[in-house]
Design an enzyme around this catalytic site. Structure first.
Site, mmCIF file in Angstrom:
data_model
loop_
_atom_site.group_PDB
_atom_site.id
_atom_site.type_symbol
_atom_site.label_atom_id
_atom_site.label_comp_id
_atom_site.label_asym_id
_atom_site.label_seq_id
_atom_site.Cartn_x
_atom_site.Cartn_y
_atom_site.Cartn_z
ATOM 1 N N PRO A 64 11.207 0.461 4.648
ATOM 2 C CA PRO A 64 10.846 -0.461 5.309
ATOM 3 C C PRO A 64 12.227 -2.081 5.276
ATOM 4 O O PRO A 64 13.086 -1.217 5.478
ATOM 5 C CB PRO A 64 9.981 -1.189 4.111
ATOM 6 C CG PRO A 64 10.683 -0.518 2.873
ATOM 7 C CD PRO A 64 11.383 0.291 3.999
ATOM 8 N N ARG B 43 16.801 6.092 -2.841
ATOM 9 C CA ARG B 43 15.631 5.937 -3.398
ATOM 10 C C ARG B 43 14.930 7.303 -2.994
ATOM 11 O O ARG B 43 14.376 8.381 -3.326
ATOM 12 C CB ARG B 43 14.618 4.732 -3.315
ATOM 13 C CG ARG B 43 13.516 5.209 -4.513
ATOM 14 C CD ARG B 43 12.429 4.015 -4.344
ATOM 15 N NE ARG B 43 12.116 3.234 -5.785
ATOM 16 C CZ ARG B 43 12.431 2.214 -5.718
ATOM 17 N NH1 ARG B 43 11.702 1.374 -4.879
ATOM 18 N NH2 ARG B 43 12.223 1.582 -7.186
ATOM 19 N N LYS C 272 13.346 7.585 9.262
ATOM 20 C CA LYS C 272 12.910 6.468 10.952
ATOM 21 C C LYS C 272 13.454 5.002 9.957
ATOM 22 O O LYS C 272 12.455 4.812 9.092
ATOM 23 C CB LYS C 272 12.100 6.758 11.183
ATOM 24 C CG LYS C 272 11.967 5.695 12.583
ATOM 25 C CD LYS C 272 10.305 5.000 12.438
ATOM 26 C CE LYS C 272 9.394 4.334 12.301
ATOM 27 N NZ LYS C 272 9.980 2.652 12.246
ATOM 28 N N GLU D 282 12.830 -1.235 12.931
ATOM 29 C CA GLU D 282 13.279 -1.811 13.697
ATOM 30 C C GLU D 282 13.642 -3.108 13.200
ATOM 31 O O GLU D 282 15.186 -2.730 14.131
ATOM 32 C CB GLU D 282 12.062 -2.093 14.916
ATOM 33 C CG GLU D 282 11.486 -0.674 15.068
ATOM 34 C CD GLU D 282 10.547 -0.146 14.421
ATOM 35 O OE1 GLU D 282 10.490 0.556 13.847
ATOM 36 O OE2 GLU D 282 9.145 -1.085 14.712
ATOM 37 N N SER E 42 3.505 -0.798 4.518
ATOM 38 C CA SER E 42 1.786 -1.685 4.451
ATOM 39 C C SER E 42 1.053 -0.808 4.129
ATOM 40 O O SER E 42 1.216 0.413 5.104
ATOM 41 C CB SER E 42 1.902 -2.750 5.839
ATOM 42 O OG SER E 42 1.189 -1.814 7.169
ATOM 43 N N GLU F 110 3.836 4.256 -1.150
ATOM 44 C CA GLU F 110 4.495 2.995 -1.633
ATOM 45 C C GLU F 110 4.235 1.226 -0.869
ATOM 46 O O GLU F 110 5.429 1.298 -0.207
ATOM 47 C CB GLU F 110 6.438 2.971 -2.100
ATOM 48 C CG GLU F 110 6.724 2.286 -3.055
ATOM 49 C CD GLU F 110 6.486 0.905 -3.033
ATOM 50 O OE1 GLU F 110 5.690 -0.024 -2.943
ATOM 51 O OE2 GLU F 110 7.834 0.712 -2.409
ATOM 52 N N ARG G 244 13.582 -12.820 -5.645
ATOM 53 C CA ARG G 244 14.534 -11.818 -5.296
ATOM 54 C C ARG G 244 13.912 -11.628 -3.788
ATOM 55 O O ARG G 244 13.197 -12.029 -3.558
ATOM 56 C CB ARG G 244 13.931 -10.377 -5.736
ATOM 57 C CG ARG G 244 14.782 -9.477 -5.847
ATOM 58 C CD ARG G 244 14.360 -8.120 -6.705
ATOM 59 N NE ARG G 244 15.054 -6.813 -5.962
ATOM 60 C CZ ARG G 244 13.764 -5.834 -6.512
ATOM 61 N NH1 ARG G 244 12.507 -6.303 -6.903
ATOM 62 N NH2 ARG G 244 14.685 -4.601 -6.435
ATOM 63 N N CYS H 189 8.033 -5.846 -2.060
ATOM 64 C CA CYS H 189 6.501 -5.696 -2.968
ATOM 65 C C CYS H 189 6.031 -5.908 -4.237
ATOM 66 O O CYS H 189 4.445 -5.998 -4.422
ATOM 67 C CB CYS H 189 6.305 -4.043 -2.755
ATOM 68 S SG CYS H 189 6.769 -3.660 -1.135
ATOM 69 N N GLU I 30 -0.753 -10.198 -0.308
ATOM 70 C CA GLU I 30 0.567 -10.843 -0.485
ATOM 71 C C GLU I 30 1.053 -11.639 0.540
ATOM 72 O O GLU I 30 1.282 -11.338 1.976
ATOM 73 C CB GLU I 30 1.658 -9.555 0.253
ATOM 74 C CG GLU I 30 2.296 -8.916 -1.388
ATOM 75 C CD GLU I 30 2.874 -6.957 -0.612
ATOM 76 O OE1 GLU I 30 3.480 -6.840 -1.049
ATOM 77 O OE2 GLU I 30 2.653 -7.092 0.725
ATOM 78 N N PHE J 89 4.700 -12.607 0.892
ATOM 79 C CA PHE J 89 6.092 -12.348 1.665
ATOM 80 C C PHE J 89 6.614 -13.328 1.681
ATOM 81 O O PHE J 89 7.182 -13.848 2.566
ATOM 82 C CB PHE J 89 6.166 -11.327 2.210
ATOM 83 C CG PHE J 89 6.136 -9.245 1.448
ATOM 84 C CD1 PHE J 89 5.652 -8.966 0.743
ATOM 85 C CD2 PHE J 89 7.257 -9.228 2.772
ATOM 86 C CE1 PHE J 89 6.085 -7.965 0.748
ATOM 87 C CE2 PHE J 89 7.408 -7.868 1.862
ATOM 88 C CZ PHE J 89 7.106 -7.045 1.114
ATOM 89 N N SER K 2 12.511 -3.198 -11.505
ATOM 90 C CA SER K 2 13.116 -1.974 -10.931
ATOM 91 C C SER K 2 14.211 -1.521 -11.551
ATOM 92 O O SER K 2 15.949 -1.986 -11.482
ATOM 93 C CB SER K 2 13.038 -2.486 -9.522
ATOM 94 O OG SER K 2 12.390 -2.975 -8.683
#
Ligand code: SIN
Length: 484
Positions: free
Chosen positions: A147, A157, A172, A175, A230, A251, A279, A285, A385, A387, A445
């Site tokens: 992401p 990770r 990948k 973008e 997502s 995830e 953060r 997430c 969410e 975000f 985390s």
């Protein structure tokens, strides 16, 4: 010069398809136009990833561990330029980008340590002349879709345990933020040469997500897909992986509740809330999304939180003082605005902020740190969410009511509980239907923990020995021993 070449089969190659245009979220300036990877290049990369998996499998554990340790050192050595690139393309405040680079290195440290400790087993056999030897073997070629909110850390990770376990990985990146991934590929190529590891054990291609994902999944040598993003896209990928029975680690999104009980240390709770909520301006997430406050302390807690939020500097993410930069793109800021509008229309009140923040000379993508009160579970801000930098708060009267509201969503990634009562802390942590619980901890985390969610938040765990296990296939060899 900004990186613009894909890394395929251990070589840097130019793309052959429509360009991916990378813009600065702060200024709208075009940072790079990367010729994209078309179907042919994505297929070539996936096939090369399969070949590299065989070379990785043959690499002794000590050599894998050396590669992974050297990657940690290489990432740390490049902290300043990597952080700058990460901020340019994502809008993450520069201090946080440096933290992300260190967070990324910690995944390499941890995977190396886990691989050194990993051992097979010899379970007690039922028959005197039988030995059951349990072997841990690398699962092979893996592919990852990562992401934009952690352009480096989510690669680290996934990649660190893959390499440490003896697998290859083709990535990948998003973008919106491919440049950090391409810069990391240069570090990887150099490090692999230095320690004579297979240079093709890692690859990156950037371009159309649908055709690249298809090429990754349809490549016969691919054994596993790991994705962070997502829930909608995760579902789609799981469907595409199903006919091949590919392993998947997903995830996915969260909708984290942040519970503050009357017996909490309110200053400590407000500090932890800031860590969780601000953060990357709430674009993670595990960011607290719903603040559930015990009625008797709700106002006092919000006053303390508000004082901290008023001190946040909104501005250019390249400035050291900035804590709130631009949101990633126009869709992100429109979603935040929609959530505020919807909440107010349904009866919530704006206690702080509530609108875009103007930052002279920069794009209109900054949002004021905002507090909403009187929210309810039916509002967008509570059932999705957000975000963004929005504290959507509601109150509760009893512990069971708080847990019931917290769990009443389809997601189950992270939750937070603030209390000084040790019994309640454990009781509530156990009752929360989430994969991660921050108990008086707004930043749970860490590389050694088994990160991942339940329900619509996905499946699989990443981190520590659990993360390594996700790249290991167990095989047992049943042996008959004469003379026993
Ligand atoms: C995420 O937002 O997907 C990851 C958050 C983390 O690693 O803390």
């Amino acid at each position: 010069m900004l990186p613009s070449e894909h890394y395929v089969g251990g070589e840097f190659v130019r793309g052959d398809a429509a360009p991916v245009v990378v813009r600065s979220p702060s200024t709208d300036e075009v940072l790079a136009e990367i010729p994209g990877a078309g179907v042919a290049l994505a297929e070539r990369a996936a096939a090369a990833n399969g070949v590299a998996a065989r070379a990785m499998r043959a690499l002794p554990v000590l050599r894998r561990v050396e590669l992974v340790r050297r990657l940690a050192a290489a990432v740390r050595a490049e902290q300043v330029p990597l952080a700058r690139l990460l901020t340019l393309e994502s809008g993450k405040p520069i201090a946080e980008s440096r933290t992300e680079v260190e967070y990324s290195a910690s995944f390499f440290d941890n995977a190396a340590a886990a691989a050194e400790m990993a051992a097979g087993e010899l379970p007690a056999a039922r028959l005197a002349d039988r030995r059951v030897l349990v072997l841990r073997e690398p699962i092979g070629a893996t592919v990852a879709i990562t992401p934009w909110n952690f352009p480096l850390a989510m690669i680290a990770r996934k990649l660190a345990p893959a390499l440490a376990a003896g697998c290859s990985q083709l990535v990948k990146p998003a973008e919106d933020t491919p440049l950090t991934a391409l810069a990391f590929a240069r570090l990887f190529a150099k490090t692999a040469v230095e320690c004579a590891a297979p240079p093709a054990a890692f690859g990156v291609v950037v371009g159309d997500p649908i055709s690249i994902a298809r090429a990754f999944i349809e490549e016969p040598s691919t054994r596993k897909l790991t994705f962070t993003g997502s829930t909608e896209v995760g579902r789609l990928l799981a469907t595409q992986c199903a006919p091949r029975l590919l392993r998947t680690a997903l995830e996915l999104g969260g909708n984290a509740p942040f519970l503050v009980f009357a017996d909490a240390d309110l200053d400590r709770a407000a500090d932890q809330a800031m860590l969780s909520k601000f953060r990357f301006m709430g674009q993670t997430c595990i960011s607290a999304n719903r603040f559930l406050l015990e009625e008797s302390i709700a106002d006092e807690f919000l006053s303390r939180l508000e004082a901290r939020m008023r001190a946040l500097v909104v501005g250019d993410p390249l400035s050291e003082a900035t804590r709130v930069g631009p949101l990633i793109n126009d869709a992100a800021i429109r979603k935040v605005e929609l959530h505020v509008r919807d909440s107010v229309a349904k009866g919530a009140r704006i206690r702080l902020g509530g609108a875009r923040a103007e930052v002279a000379g920069l794009a209109p993508r900054f949002f004021m740190p905002t507090i909403l009160t009187g929210c309810s579970p039916m509002m967008h801000c509570a059932c999705e969410e957000t975000f963004g930098p929005i504290v959507a708060s509601m109150t509760f009267r009893t512990e069971s009511e708080a847990v019931m509201i917290a769990n009443a969503v389809p997601h189950g990634l992270a939750a937070y509980v603030m209390t000084q009562d040790a019994d309640r802390l454990l009781r509530v942590a156990e009752a929360l239907d989430f994969g991660v619980v921050g108990a008086n901890d707004g930043a749970p985390s860490t590389a050694e923990a088994p990160f991942g969610g339940r329900k619509d938040s996905g499946l699989g765990r990443e981190g520590g020995m659990y993360g390594l296990d996700a790249y290991v296939d167990l095989k047992y060899v049943s042996m008959r021993v004469r003379g026993c």
